[in-house]
Design an enzyme around this catalytic site. Structure first.
Site, PDB file in Angstrom:
ATOM      1  N   ASP A 269     -27.683  33.461  32.284  1.00  0.00           N
ATOM      2  CA  ASP A 269     -29.034  33.243  32.806  1.00  0.00           C
ATOM      3  C   ASP A 269     -29.850  32.423  31.802  1.00  0.00           C
ATOM      4  O   ASP A 269     -29.305  31.840  30.857  1.00  0.00           O
ATOM      5  CB  ASP A 269     -29.675  34.616  33.092  1.00  0.00           C
ATOM      6  CG  ASP A 269     -30.613  34.566  34.275  1.00  0.00           C
ATOM      7  OD1 ASP A 269     -31.471  33.662  34.295  1.00  0.00           O
ATOM      8  OD2 ASP A 269     -30.517  35.424  35.159  1.00  0.00           O
ATOM      9  N   ASP A 332     -34.465  32.499  42.844  1.00  0.00           N
ATOM     10  CA  ASP A 332     -33.744  33.590  43.500  1.00  0.00           C
ATOM     11  C   ASP A 332     -33.966  33.554  45.016  1.00  0.00           C
ATOM     12  O   ASP A 332     -35.093  33.723  45.481  1.00  0.00           O
ATOM     13  CB  ASP A 332     -34.206  34.941  42.949  1.00  0.00           C
ATOM     14  CG  ASP A 332     -33.771  35.127  41.509  1.00  0.00           C
ATOM     15  OD1 ASP A 332     -33.274  34.153  40.899  1.00  0.00           O
ATOM     16  OD2 ASP A 332     -33.920  36.247  40.995  1.00  0.00           O
TER      17      ASP A 332
HETATM   18  C1  GLA Z   1     -32.463  36.324  37.568  1.00  0.00           C
HETATM   19  C2  GLA Z   1     -31.292  35.733  38.348  1.00  0.00           C
HETATM   20  C3  GLA Z   1     -30.798  36.738  39.378  1.00  0.00           C
HETATM   21  C4  GLA Z   1     -30.410  38.034  38.689  1.00  0.00           C
HETATM   22  C5  GLA Z   1     -31.587  38.551  37.887  1.00  0.00           C
HETATM   23  C6  GLA Z   1     -31.198  39.754  37.047  1.00  0.00           C
HETATM   24  O1  GLA Z   1     -33.579  36.527  38.368  1.00  0.00           O
HETATM   25  O2  GLA Z   1     -31.674  34.548  38.967  1.00  0.00           O
HETATM   26  O3  GLA Z   1     -29.691  36.218  40.083  1.00  0.00           O
HETATM   27  O4  GLA Z   1     -29.313  37.800  37.867  1.00  0.00           O
HETATM   28  O5  GLA Z   1     -32.069  37.560  36.989  1.00  0.00           O
HETATM   29  O6  GLA Z   1     -32.266  40.258  36.333  1.00  0.00           O
END
Ligand code: GLA
Length: 525
Positions: A269, A332
């Site tokens: 991430d 997301d």
């Molecule tokens: C981010 C990512 C998600 C998930 C969350 C976990 O928002 O984009 O896909 O992995 O972190 O906290």
């Protein structure tokens, strides 16, 4: 009675007017004859797997020399099945009753093997290429991820149950292989929940899992014993997005920990990295990913790398160069539960088209528009509820992902799949589009108002074609051969129904319901 008839008649007239105006092209009034109209109810179109053997999933697989190899042949058919892999390279063997191929290949090369699977009714063969070199992920990843259903409640037993479900639902027999933990497996310092506390690292600085994951190695051993692969998640910052311990200044140690634990996939991430690193220039954005992929390359284990930085700096243009095997192209998709439908159309269609993402995905590196948000999901209020996507929208998501060559990763509850959701995930002809070995993502070739036609070129010379209706009513959509770049007579097959529709010249038309899709394979006679 009379009034009802009148209302029905008016509705039919409105539908016809809408259909005529929406195509903006020569309207084929017989379109309904193609049996293509989708109603917005849960209609299962995928035929159930038959008793005869069918070999499924990817036809090509990348591995690095010296890394442990594990691949389970995906096949449906009345059990018991007997599995054989002919012409395997030195170092690999195939277990005839489980279909698991394992071992180590030391010599780089392209190995053309053939899978043969048989049962009481007969046998089938299908070519399979093993490419031993420096590239992984030669087709998009297929699997499950814990985030959108379990968020910060994920545990060892949830992961094991997910792996079990991948087997018991038969998803494994259609090519699904990754079982991936997302955020929330490490320690969360200062958490009020004792289940998340503990020493974040050991005396050597090696990262610890939190008490919900008492033995990561035993967990991945279990996942591997089923013929599946295991994934993990972290961030280049000091903490993950959910505030758990992450990799900052421990990158080398954390990767060796994942290797020791036996992971096969890493989602990396961005969260909290902005606190310690810069993001002003491209080199700033690339730095943490270059660092991690250099470390990954030195390991004697293949770990697929998924970048998750939401598309910053047009990551699709450089994701592969920094070692990514896939990169999230937007934020997301399910960040807001109620907004999933809107996000699907924005990130799924517009982000892809506006940025011509089809130019950047291919074997070894794929555009990742996020997970399949179908089945039961967390509503972020402590409940697990059915997806807010309508049935048509669910068909649209799976079809669009397949045509774009996106990873097919379910993030709904895999232990609670109803027949409809399972049918969306296990249509082998749709999966075949996603996993096509040519690895060329499709793109939009025509758009009139809210109606779109997409095409994807496939290895055998045929085309996958998606006719999408983003509008609010049923509409008639025409795919013109001139838009698809083909001429003359062509065979048209309905991929969801797995049915030939006949031979057509110049165009094919069908009615498609609100937010729905018709997926076709079009091939020369
Ligand atoms: C981010 C990512 C998600 C998930 C969350 C976990 O928002 O984009 O896909 O992995 O972190 O906290």
């Amino acid at each position: 009675m009379k009034t009802l008839f009148l209302v029905l008649r008016i509705n039919v007239l409105i539908a016809l007017a809408l259909a005529a105006s929406c195509t903006g092209r020569e309207n084929n009034r017989k379109a309904g004859d193609n049996g293509a109209a989708f109603s917005d109810t849960k209609v299962i179109l995928t035929p159930a797997p038959g008793p005869e053997v069918r070999i499924n999933g990817t036809k090509i697989f990348g591995v690095r020399p010296g890394s442990p190899f594990l691949f389970k042949i995906a096949a449906t058919g009345e059990k018991p099945l007997k599995y054989e892999a002919l012409n395997l390279p030195a170092g690999l063997t195939c277990n005839a009753s489980s279909g698991m191929i394992s071992g180590i290949i030391e010599t780089p090369g392209v190995y053309s093997t053939v899978f043969r699977v048989s049962n009481a009714l007969g046998k089938k063969e299908r070519p399979f290429k093993i490419v031993c070199g420096d590239q992984l992920a030669l087709t998009p990843h297929m699997g499950w991820n814990s985030w959108y259903v379990w968020e910060n409640h994920v545990t060892d037993s949830i992961m094991r149950a997910a792996a079990d479900a991948m087997v018991s639902t038969g998803m494994i027999d259609h090519g699904y292989m990754y079982v991936n933990i997302d955020d929330c497996w490490s320690v969360k310092e200062n958490s009020k929940d004792p289940g998340l506390l503990g020493p974040p690292r050991d005396e050597r600085g090696m990262i610890n899992s939190n008490p919900r994951f008492p033995d990561m190695k035993a967990m991945t051993d279990y996942i591997h014993s089923l013929g599946l692969k295991a994934g993990i998640y972290t961030s280049p910052g000091p903490t993950t997005c959910a505030g758990f311990v992450a990799a900052w200044q421990h990158e080398e140690q954390d990767i060796s920990r994942y290797v020791e634990w036996g992971f096969d996939f890493l989602k990396y991430d961005w969260c909290s990295y902005s606190r310690v690193g810069r993001r002003d220039t491209l080199p700033d954005l690339q730095k943490p990913y270059i660092l991690i992929s250099e470390i990954l390359k030195r390991q004697k284990r293949d770990i697929v790398l998924n970048l998750c930085q939401y598309g910053m700096g047009e990551v699709w243009k450089w994701g592969k160069n920094v070692g990514g095997n896939s990169w999230r192209t937007a934020g997301d998709l399910g960040g807001s539960f109620e907004g999933i439908g809107t996000a699907l159309f924005r990130d799924g269609f517009d982000v892809f088209t506006d940025n011509e993402l089809f130019r950047y995905g291919g074997p070894g590196g794929w555009n990742d528009p996020d997970y399949l948000l179908i089945g039961y999901l967390s509503n972020w209020k402590g409940e697990t509820v059915p997806t807010p996507l309508t049935p048509n929208e669910q068909y649209t998501q799976v079809s669009l992902w397949a045509i774009q060559a996106a990873p097919l990763i379910l993030s709904g509850d895999i232990t609670r799949l109803d027949e409809f959701t399972l049918s969306l995930l296990t249509n082998d002809e749709i999966i075949e589009v996603d996993q096509d070995p040519l690895g060329k993502p499709g793109y939009r070739v025509a758009k009139i108002d809210s109606l779109e036609v997409w095409k994807r070129e496939l290895e055998d010379g045929s085309l996958a074609v998606g006719m999408f209706n983003r509008g609010e009513g049923t509409a008639n959509i025409t795919a013109l051969w001139s838009d698809l770049g083909i001429v003359g007579k062509h065979k048209v097959r309905d991929l969801w129904r797995q049915k030939d529709l006949g031979t057509f010249r110049e165009k094919f038309s069908a009615n498609v319901g609100r937010h729905g899709v018709m997926m076709l394979r079009i091939s020369a006679k």
